[in-house]
Design a protein around this motif. Sequence first.
Motif, short mmCIF file in Angstrom:
data_model
loop_
_atom_site.label_atom_id
_atom_site.label_comp_id
_atom_site.label_asym_id
_atom_site.label_seq_id
_atom_site.Cartn_x
_atom_site.Cartn_y
_atom_site.Cartn_z
N LEU A 21 0.84 -1.21 0.00
CA LEU A 21 0.00 0.00 0.00
C LEU A 21 0.87 1.26 0.00
O LEU A 21 0.57 2.24 -0.69
N ARG A 22 1.96 1.22 0.76
CA ARG A 22 2.85 2.39 0.79
C ARG A 22 3.43 2.64 -0.61
O ARG A 22 3.52 3.78 -1.05
N LYS A 23 3.80 1.56 -1.33
CA LYS A 23 4.35 1.75 -2.68
C LYS A 23 3.29 2.27 -3.65
O LYS A 23 3.58 3.09 -4.51
N LEU A 24 2.05 1.79 -3.50
CA LEU A 24 0.96 2.26 -4.36
C LEU A 24 0.70 3.76 -4.11
O LEU A 24 0.55 4.54 -5.05
N ALA A 25 0.67 4.13 -2.83
CA ALA A 25 0.44 5.54 -2.49
C ALA A 25 1.61 6.39 -3.01
O ALA A 25 1.42 7.51 -3.51
N HIS A 26 2.83 5.86 -2.93
CA HIS A 26 4.01 6.53 -3.46
C HIS A 26 3.86 6.82 -4.94
O HIS A 26 4.17 7.90 -5.41
N GLU A 27 3.41 5.79 -5.67
CA GLU A 27 3.26 5.97 -7.11
C GLU A 27 2.27 7.10 -7.39
O GLU A 27 2.53 7.98 -8.22
N HIS A 28 1.18 7.10 -6.64
CA HIS A 28 0.16 8.14 -6.82
C HIS A 28 0.74 9.54 -6.56
O HIS A 28 0.62 10.44 -7.39
N TYR A 29 1.37 9.72 -5.42
CA TYR A 29 1.86 11.07 -5.08
C TYR A 29 3.07 11.47 -5.93
O TYR A 29 3.27 12.66 -6.21
N SER A 30 3.89 10.48 -6.35
CA SER A 30 5.04 10.80 -7.20
C SER A 30 4.61 11.32 -8.56
O SER A 30 5.25 12.20 -9.13
N ARG A 31 3.54 10.76 -9.11
CA ARG A 31 3.05 11.21 -10.41
C ARG A 31 2.74 12.69 -10.42
O ARG A 31 2.98 13.38 -11.40
#
Lengths: 210, 210
Positions: free
Chosen positions: B194-204
């Motif tokens: 979940l942390r990696k998924l949220a990372h992808e979202h905010y990094s975009r």
Amino acid sequence: MRIAELSRRSGVPTPTLKFYLREGLLPAGRRTAPNQADYDERHLRRVRLVRALVEVGRLGLGDVRRVVQAVEDEAVPIGRAIGIAHWALDAQRAALPGDEETDAALAEVDALLRRRRWQVSPASPARRVLADALVALARLGRPASQASLKPYADAADRLAQMEVELTRHEGSRAEAVEFAISGTVLYEAALVALRKLAHEHYSRARFPAD
Amino acid sequence: MRIAELSRRSGVPTPTLKFYLREGLLPAGRRTAPNQADYDERHLRRVRLVRALVEVGRLGLGDVRRVVQAVEDEAVPIGRAIGIAHWALDAQRAALPGDEETDAALAEVDALLRRRRWQVSPASPARRVLADALVALARLGRPASQASLKPYADAADRLAQMEVELTRHEGSRAEAVEFAISGTVLYEAALVALRKLAHEHYSRARFPAD
């Protein structure tokens, strides 16, 4: 600096550094004589990253190589490079074949992503890692629900948002990608260790040991 | 049930089940003929636990064996067995020799534990895992502080307190330990995904890709 100095400053033995060079985990030094090369701060940074991924992140050689390739490829823009490096962490696992159970779990993951309004690529390996955890929980007779996942998604949301804001963007492209990937791996290790320590604390109160 | 039925219900191929039996990851079945044994729900539960530890938790054979031994040892009280099983997850890493940097990092970990009033044994392997992450961060030129660790400790505190409260205590001793350990490993996998998924979202949003 010579390889002996790189070894001293990084704390990694020279034979291991030569192994990193052979395996493409560390770029070659600048050749100064037929049998001698010169290394710089960039190499030192790379050795420290590889060591962190192997020793703390427990990544296998193939995963480290994929991460390093993403850091190296100057052709891709910085945002994409960070994404590729992150994906490389889980690439191997996500390539495993799925089945009906996996498909059902992926649908649950997508429902969670929609509810959160997290924009994530369907090809993201973390999506599959989460689905695998959901499949295993269901098989053990304790299926996760959107409600039981909420506290984890809340924590992940808070941490990731903060981490992305803190990502250093000045410096070279490679430095920014290295910063993002080492933060992901090392703070992940810190987070899971802290959860285990907190577990020990609360378990002692709930289940007195003797 | 026969081993073929155990294989069908668990989704684990028979040769793999025989390997688990040989390696002591699965208790022997009740012998019904010279070349035949009978397995029950207890075996099915154990196969699912081992599979979750290997496939989702990515534990090595030695780690799985230590966890299973802690589950099996009926001599120790339930609270202690949960603690031993948790410790087994990181036992191998915590046994590595330390150095001055590690000692300094362990002192920081202890300061954090005191401030949090978390009661944790000095021998807890997670203490060393956290110290290793702090050493790697410092080497990469981004030392963690008590302030930078606080959001992670806050998240860990909330999640662990909730998880310990939810730990099922009815059922057999082995079931309770299995429940605790599978929850630790599988929700850890869910949390980091979940942390990696949220990372992808905010990094975009922060680093537009193209």
